[in-house]
Scaffold this motif. Structure first.
Motif, PDB file in Angstrom:
ATOM      1  N   GLU A  32      39.922  45.375  35.798  1.00  0.00           N
ATOM      2  CA  GLU A  32      39.428  44.232  36.814  1.00  0.00           C
ATOM      3  C   GLU A  32      40.620  43.210  36.946  1.00  0.00           C
ATOM      4  O   GLU A  32      41.593  42.910  36.075  1.00  0.00           O
ATOM      5  CB  GLU A  32      38.069  43.539  36.827  1.00  0.00           C
ATOM      6  CG  GLU A  32      36.927  44.782  36.776  1.00  0.00           C
ATOM      7  CD  GLU A  32      35.348  44.099  36.532  1.00  0.00           C
ATOM      8  OE1 GLU A  32      35.561  42.763  36.927  1.00  0.00           O
ATOM      9  OE2 GLU A  32      34.579  44.870  36.235  1.00  0.00           O
ATOM     10  N   PRO A  48      41.248  40.760  44.052  1.00  0.00           N
ATOM     11  CA  PRO A  48      39.978  40.741  44.453  1.00  0.00           C
ATOM     12  C   PRO A  48      39.730  39.967  45.926  1.00  0.00           C
ATOM     13  O   PRO A  48      40.668  39.175  46.363  1.00  0.00           O
ATOM     14  CB  PRO A  48      39.478  39.390  43.448  1.00  0.00           C
ATOM     15  CG  PRO A  48      40.424  38.822  43.154  1.00  0.00           C
ATOM     16  CD  PRO A  48      41.664  39.693  43.386  1.00  0.00           C
ATOM     17  N   GLN A  49      39.016  40.784  46.542  1.00  0.00           N
ATOM     18  CA  GLN A  49      38.639  40.264  47.932  1.00  0.00           C
ATOM     19  C   GLN A  49      37.102  40.040  48.167  1.00  0.00           C
ATOM     20  O   GLN A  49      36.426  40.916  47.730  1.00  0.00           O
ATOM     21  CB  GLN A  49      39.192  41.052  48.810  1.00  0.00           C
ATOM     22  CG  GLN A  49      40.441  40.999  49.248  1.00  0.00           C
ATOM     23  CD  GLN A  49      41.030  41.853  50.648  1.00  0.00           C
ATOM     24  OE1 GLN A  49      40.972  43.125  50.391  1.00  0.00           O
ATOM     25  NE2 GLN A  49      41.063  41.300  51.676  1.00  0.00           N
ATOM     26  N   LEU A  50      36.855  38.985  48.594  1.00  0.00           N
ATOM     27  CA  LEU A  50      35.299  38.931  49.068  1.00  0.00           C
ATOM     28  C   LEU A  50      34.478  39.898  49.846  1.00  0.00           C
ATOM     29  O   LEU A  50      35.129  40.422  50.609  1.00  0.00           O
ATOM     30  CB  LEU A  50      35.161  37.460  49.758  1.00  0.00           C
ATOM     31  CG  LEU A  50      34.987  36.340  48.723  1.00  0.00           C
ATOM     32  CD1 LEU A  50      34.746  35.142  49.548  1.00  0.00           C
ATOM     33  CD2 LEU A  50      33.760  36.404  47.854  1.00  0.00           C
ATOM     34  N   GLY A  51      33.384  40.389  49.099  1.00  0.00           N
ATOM     35  CA  GLY A  51      32.713  41.147  50.005  1.00  0.00           C
ATOM     36  C   GLY A  51      33.132  42.683  49.997  1.00  0.00           C
ATOM     37  O   GLY A  51      32.750  43.347  50.737  1.00  0.00           O
ATOM     38  N   ARG A  52      34.160  42.897  49.196  1.00  0.00           N
ATOM     39  CA  ARG A  52      34.720  44.270  48.988  1.00  0.00           C
ATOM     40  C   ARG A  52      34.694  44.708  47.460  1.00  0.00           C
ATOM     41  O   ARG A  52      34.477  44.004  46.604  1.00  0.00           O
ATOM     42  CB  ARG A  52      35.808  44.336  49.413  1.00  0.00           C
ATOM     43  CG  ARG A  52      36.346  44.186  50.854  1.00  0.00           C
ATOM     44  CD  ARG A  52      37.268  43.187  51.498  1.00  0.00           C
ATOM     45  NE  ARG A  52      36.806  42.626  52.347  1.00  0.00           N
ATOM     46  CZ  ARG A  52      37.116  42.659  53.762  1.00  0.00           C
ATOM     47  NH1 ARG A  52      37.317  43.775  54.133  1.00  0.00           N
ATOM     48  NH2 ARG A  52      36.234  41.801  54.803  1.00  0.00           N
ATOM     49  N   PHE A  53      34.797  46.068  47.528  1.00  0.00           N
ATOM     50  CA  PHE A  53      35.054  46.660  46.209  1.00  0.00           C
ATOM     51  C   PHE A  53      36.413  46.411  45.710  1.00  0.00           C
ATOM     52  O   PHE A  53      37.423  46.746  46.585  1.00  0.00           O
ATOM     53  CB  PHE A  53      34.777  48.283  46.138  1.00  0.00           C
ATOM     54  CG  PHE A  53      33.051  48.464  46.209  1.00  0.00           C
ATOM     55  CD1 PHE A  53      32.265  48.158  45.283  1.00  0.00           C
ATOM     56  CD2 PHE A  53      32.704  48.897  47.458  1.00  0.00           C
ATOM     57  CE1 PHE A  53      31.031  48.553  45.434  1.00  0.00           C
ATOM     58  CE2 PHE A  53      31.419  49.285  47.752  1.00  0.00           C
ATOM     59  CZ  PHE A  53      30.224  49.151  46.422  1.00  0.00           C
ATOM     60  N   ARG A  54      36.756  46.037  44.605  1.00  0.00           N
ATOM     61  CA  ARG A  54      38.054  45.982  43.925  1.00  0.00           C
ATOM     62  C   ARG A  54      38.885  47.212  44.146  1.00  0.00           C
ATOM     63  O   ARG A  54      38.267  48.214  43.971  1.00  0.00           O
ATOM     64  CB  ARG A  54      37.911  45.488  42.602  1.00  0.00           C
ATOM     65  CG  ARG A  54      38.600  44.139  42.178  1.00  0.00           C
ATOM     66  CD  ARG A  54      38.716  43.955  40.800  1.00  0.00           C
ATOM     67  NE  ARG A  54      37.533  43.195  40.351  1.00  0.00           N
ATOM     68  CZ  ARG A  54      37.958  41.552  40.416  1.00  0.00           C
ATOM     69  NH1 ARG A  54      39.124  41.246  40.582  1.00  0.00           N
ATOM     70  NH2 ARG A  54      36.743  40.894  39.999  1.00  0.00           N
ATOM     71  N   GLN A  73      40.933  48.639  42.176  1.00  0.00           N
ATOM     72  CA  GLN A  73      41.527  48.371  40.984  1.00  0.00           C
ATOM     73  C   GLN A  73      41.924  49.759  40.429  1.00  0.00           C
ATOM     74  O   GLN A  73      42.183  49.924  39.025  1.00  0.00           O
ATOM     75  CB  GLN A  73      40.293  47.826  40.027  1.00  0.00           C
ATOM     76  CG  GLN A  73      39.292  48.669  39.719  1.00  0.00           C
ATOM     77  CD  GLN A  73      38.343  47.967  38.974  1.00  0.00           C
ATOM     78  OE1 GLN A  73      37.428  47.193  39.629  1.00  0.00           O
ATOM     79  NE2 GLN A  73      38.363  48.400  37.507  1.00  0.00           N
ATOM     80  N   ALA A  74      42.135  50.915  40.923  1.00  0.00           N
ATOM     81  CA  ALA A  74      42.316  52.044  40.689  1.00  0.00           C
ATOM     82  C   ALA A  74      43.685  52.657  41.248  1.00  0.00           C
ATOM     83  O   ALA A  74      43.690  52.618  42.530  1.00  0.00           O
ATOM     84  CB  ALA A  74      41.044  53.064  40.537  1.00  0.00           C
TER      85      ALA A  74
END
Lengths: 271, 271
Positions: A141, A145-151, A153-154
Motif C-alpha cells: 500500500e 491512492p485515489q478516493l473511492g477506488r481500489f489501489r 498497488q500491483a
DNA sequence: CCCTTCTATGAATCGTGCT
DNA sequence: CAGCACGATTCATAGAAGG
C-alpha cells in the motif's frame, strides 16, 4: 538496417556466470541469434500504457510514470507510445522470435500492468507460448491512492512455457504472490524492479540455463540472473541504458557479492 | 420461459437492511427489473474454467475443483461448462442487463480466476462498463503447489463503473490486494469466498446504496452487504443454493451481530 | 490454557496408459 | 495417433488432537 553496437562482455570474476549486453533493436537482434539456445526469458517490456488516448501515451515517459516530476534525473526511454493494437502485434512479433531462440521447456516471464495484462496474455498465446499463469507483484500500500477506488498497488508477471513443462526439472514450488516495496533512492531507471523480486523470479528457470532479457533497461534481470548463477544475454535499444546496465552489472554485482560474504561470515560467527 | 420462484424476503430484524433472493435465471430475471436502481454489483459468476478441453469443463464441479473427492457433501453448481467464447458472450449479456438496472456511477466487481481474467475484462468493456482495474485476492501460500511452477494462489476481482466515478462519493481509498485464507470448515459452497473479504469489497459502493448479486451461491455477498448496511437483491439459479443462502443470511447474520455486540461490550469492559 | 504435533485439504495439472 | 480416463503429486495452513 539496425546498427549493432556490442558492448564488451562484462568482465568475468572468478566463477561468475557470463553476461553480455547487445545495444540494438530487439526484433533485429533476436533474428541474428541461433535457435534453441536459452532456457528462459525474463523481461520488462515498455507497457505503452498510461492513458486511453494516443495523446496521453506519446507524452515523455517521465510525465506518465512519475507522480513527482520535479528533479527527475532519469532519461526517457523509448518504445512506449504504441496504441494497444500495435503494441499487441509488436509484443507477438518479438515473443515469437524469443520463442525460436529458446529451447523446448523454456519459461517466459513478462511484466505488465493491469491495463495491458489481457493484451499481454493474447500476445503470449499468439506467439505460440503456452500461457501458464499470472504472478502478482504486490508493491504494498502507499502507491497512488485515489478516493473511492481500489489501489493500483500491483503489477503482474504473465508467464508461460515453450511446449510442455515437465514437473521434475530441478525447480521447486514458487510463490504466486510476491510482496516487495519499490525503492525510490538510487533508482537507475523509471520502472526499475526490486532486485530481490528479480532474483526470486529467476528460480523458475532450470538452474544454470542461460536467460534472455530483450529489454534490459537498467539491467535488474541480468544482475539478478548473474547473482543467482545464470548466464545471460540482454538487448537494449537505448545506448544510455546499455551503459547504465553494464556499469550496474559489474559494480553492484561485486558489491552485493562482498555483502553476502560478509553476512555469511558474520552469521557463522554468531553460530 | 423461465419459471420464477420468489423465495420470501429474508425476515427483517430491526434496522437491518432489506435482502431478497430470487430463484431463477439471471438473464431473464434481470430483464424484469426496472432501470437505474442499484448502486453496485458484486458477484462471483461460474468461471467455466477447470481445463483446456471441453471434456474437462463438463465434468461435475466437484471433480474439477476439489482435489480430495471423498466426503464431499456439497452439491454441484450449474453454469460452469461453457467454452471460452460462449462464456464471454454470456458474461457480456448479463453484464449489459446488470448495467441497465444500475444507476450512473455504480460500481461492478466480478470474481474470476487467472485463466478467465482477460475474457472477463473483455466482457466488462463489451457491455459498456468502464473497466477500472484489477483487485487481487491473495489466498496465501498452501494452495495446490506444483513443482516447477508459480503457485496459483490468487483470484482476481475485475472492477469497473457505469460512466464516470466521482472521486468524492463517500467512499475512501481501498486496498488493491487482499489477503484472506479460504476457510475449510463449515463451507456451504465449493467456491465460497471469505466473508471478511466480501465485507471489505462492499465498501467500494456508495454507503447505503442497494447492491445486486446475480449469482448468489451460498450468499456471501448478500450476507456481507447486510452486515455492512447495504440493502441487496440476489438471483440464484439452483434451488438448493437459494435455500442455503436464505438460511445463511438469516441465521449467520444474527449470530455475527450478536458476536459483534459481545465483542464490543467486552472491549469496553477491558478499557 | 497453552504449546506441540498431527492430519486433512485445496475454483488443478501432468503424464501414463488405454480405447 | 488422437483423444480421453485416471492416478500421482505438491506443501502451507487451518483445525483437531494430544500433552
Amino acid at each position: 538496417m539496425s546498427k549493432t553496437i556490442v558492448i564488451s562482455p562484462v568482465v568475468e570474476t572468478l566463477n561468475s556466470p557470463k553476461c553480455e549486453i547487445i545495444c540494438g533493436d530487439t526484433l533485429f537482434e533476436l533474428a541474428k541469434l541461433p535457435s534453441d539456445t536459452f532456457y528462459g526469458v525474463i523481461t520488462d517490456p515498455p507497457y505503452s500504457s498510461g492513458g486511453p488516448k494516443i495523446i496521453d501515451r506519446i507524452k515523455p515517459t517521465a510525465d506518465k510514470y512519475l507522480s513527482n516530476k520535479t528533479n527527475n534525473p532519469l532519461p526517457d526511454f523509448e518504445g512506449d507510445a504504441r496504441d494497444q493494437r500495435s503494441w499487441t502485434l509488436w509484443m507477438t512479433a518479438w515473443m515469437r522470435e524469443a520463442r525460436r531462440v529458446c529451447r523446448e521447456g523454456a519459461v517466459i516471464c513478462i511484466f505488465t500492468d493491469w491495463r495491458q495484462l489481457p493484451a499481454a496474455t493474447d500476445a503470449m498465446q499468439w506467439s505460440d507460448w503456452i500461457w501458464r499463469g499470472i504472478v502478482v507483484w504486490d508493491k504494498n500500500e502507499g502507491v497512488r491512492p485515489q478516493l473511492g477506488r481500489f489501489r493500483s498497488q500491483a503489477e503482474y508477471v504473465v508467464w508461460g512455457s515453450k511446449g510442455k513443462l515437465p514437473l521434475k526439472r530441478g525447480v521447486g514450488v514458487l510463490p504466486g504472490v510476491f510482496k516487495f516495496t519499490t525503492k525510490t533512492a538510487n533508482k537507475k531507471h523509471q520502472t526499475e524492479k526490486p532486485l530481490d523480486l528479480m532474483r526470486r523470479l529467476c528460480h523458475i528457470i532450470t538452474p544454470g540455463g542461460p536467460i534472455l532479457d530483450p529489454f534490459v533497461g537498467s539491467g535488474s534481470t541480468l544482475l539478478a540472473a548473474r547473482l543467482e548463477g545464470y548466464p545471460s544475454l540482454g538487448i537494449e535499444l537505448t545506448p544510455v541504458y546499455s551503459k547504465v546496465a553494464h556499469q550496474r552489472i559489474t559494480q553492484e554485482y561485486n558489491q552485493i557479492l562482498q555483502q553476502q560474504t560478509t553476512t555469511a561470515v558474520t552469521s557463522k560467527k554468531e553460530n
